[in-house]
Scaffold this active site. Sequence first.
Site, PDB file in Angstrom:
ATOM      1  N   ASN A   1       0.750  -1.281   0.365  1.00 46.66           N
ATOM      2  CA  ASN A   1      -0.026   0.179  -0.013  1.00 46.66           C
ATOM      3  C   ASN A   1       0.925   1.082  -0.149  1.00 46.66           C
ATOM      4  OD1 ASN A   1      -3.009  -1.113   0.297  1.00 46.66           O
ATOM      5  ND2 ASN A   1      -2.560  -1.501   2.109  1.00 46.66           N
TER       6      ASN A   1
ATOM      7  N   CYS B   1      -5.208  -7.682  -3.473  1.00 48.69           N
ATOM      8  CA  CYS B   1      -5.950  -6.254  -4.417  1.00 48.69           C
ATOM      9  C   CYS B   1      -6.401  -6.862  -5.096  1.00 48.69           C
ATOM     10  CB  CYS B   1      -4.275  -5.554  -4.627  1.00 48.69           C
ATOM     11  SG  CYS B   1      -5.303  -4.211  -5.056  1.00 48.69           S
ATOM     12  N   GLY B   2      -7.573  -6.943  -6.146  1.00 51.04           N
ATOM     13  CA  GLY B   2      -8.681  -6.895  -7.318  1.00 51.04           C
ATOM     14  C   GLY B   2      -8.452  -6.507  -8.233  1.00 51.04           C
ATOM     15  N   ASN B   3      -7.978  -5.057  -8.084  1.00 51.19           N
ATOM     16  CA  ASN B   3      -7.677  -4.386  -9.290  1.00 51.19           C
ATOM     17  C   ASN B   3      -6.316  -4.312  -9.252  1.00 51.19           C
ATOM     18  OD1 ASN B   3     -10.646  -2.983 -10.281  1.00 51.19           O
ATOM     19  ND2 ASN B   3     -10.071  -1.061  -8.416  1.00 51.19           N
TER      20      ASN B   3
ATOM     21  N   ASN C   1     -10.609  -2.082   5.421  1.00 41.30           N
ATOM     22  CA  ASN C   1     -11.297  -1.490   4.055  1.00 41.30           C
ATOM     23  C   ASN C   1     -12.671  -0.880   4.621  1.00 41.30           C
ATOM     24  OD1 ASN C   1      -9.045  -1.968   1.939  1.00 41.30           O
ATOM     25  ND2 ASN C   1      -9.162  -3.478   2.817  1.00 41.30           N
TER      26      ASN C   1
ATOM     27  N   CYS D   1     -11.962  -0.454  -6.506  1.00 39.92           N
ATOM     28  CA  CYS D   1     -11.528  -1.796  -5.558  1.00 39.92           C
ATOM     29  C   CYS D   1     -12.399  -3.065  -5.585  1.00 39.92           C
ATOM     30  CB  CYS D   1     -11.789  -1.270  -3.734  1.00 39.92           C
ATOM     31  SG  CYS D   1     -11.440  -2.427  -2.809  1.00 39.92           S
ATOM     32  N   GLY D   2     -11.595  -3.573  -6.338  1.00 35.31           N
ATOM     33  CA  GLY D   2     -11.828  -5.551  -6.395  1.00 35.31           C
ATOM     34  C   GLY D   2     -13.012  -6.022  -5.527  1.00 35.31           C
TER      35      GLY D   2
END
Length: 258
Positions: free
Chosen positions: A60, A69-71, A184, A211-212
């Site tokens: 981060n 982290c999906g994206n 989050n 955010c994925g």
Amino acid sequence: MSAVPFEKWEGLGNDFVVLRDLGRDLADAGVRRLCDRRLGVGADGVLLVETAPPRMIVRNADGSRPEMCGNGLRCVARHLAASDRIPVDAAVVDDTDAGPRTVRVAPSFDAVTIDMGVAAFSSPAQFPRPLDRAPLHGFARATTVSMGNPHVVLEVDALPSLDDAARIGRAIELDAAVFPQRTNVEWVVVRGAHDVDVLVWERGAGLTMACGTGACGVVAVLVKHGVVDRGTTTVRLPGGPLRRIERGEVTLEKQQSR
């Protein structure tokens, strides 16, 4: 920090510095310098990518290391496909700190699908006191959910202003009594049975355009509570729409490099 080649990628405005086959982690201070939007490259985070076999480590903007982290994983998959490191239109397993995730890059390169796994509403390390539509920081309906990384979903009638979201998001993220690993935060307004608006405060990065994992977590919570129907739900974020599919996959409708 010595000079190393990098690429800058974004998924719906959620942006990352991508370092491939660096062979080492980065010091927290080095990550913060890279992500600084005035003195560095500027990004929500750094993605450390190994290609053989495919693996992603996320750092981060504040230097912390989240599980998933999906994206970021969509950007990594698209980056690896564009450089012929993985095939297009084929299921490829990428390892992450949250475990393996299967990705597929469309032949047109305009979409990446990820099997995000199963949403967990109980995670003792992340949520010693899980919430299920319980009051939290003045919000009546707060629910905790893990997509490998922790989220708290706030069901609201209207999205907050960005100033309010920054103030509230920071306070909730750092509420150690409820979230010992920080969290989050997503605010969600339901527009229809398959259509929601979402604003995101990301742990270690602040307000982000998308955010994925958050999109997945939001829909998992709403399906659990019977607020949206199972199937494909469009999650509208400041950076654009994501689609969350019932079996756990998230498809990005538009992605480009910058």
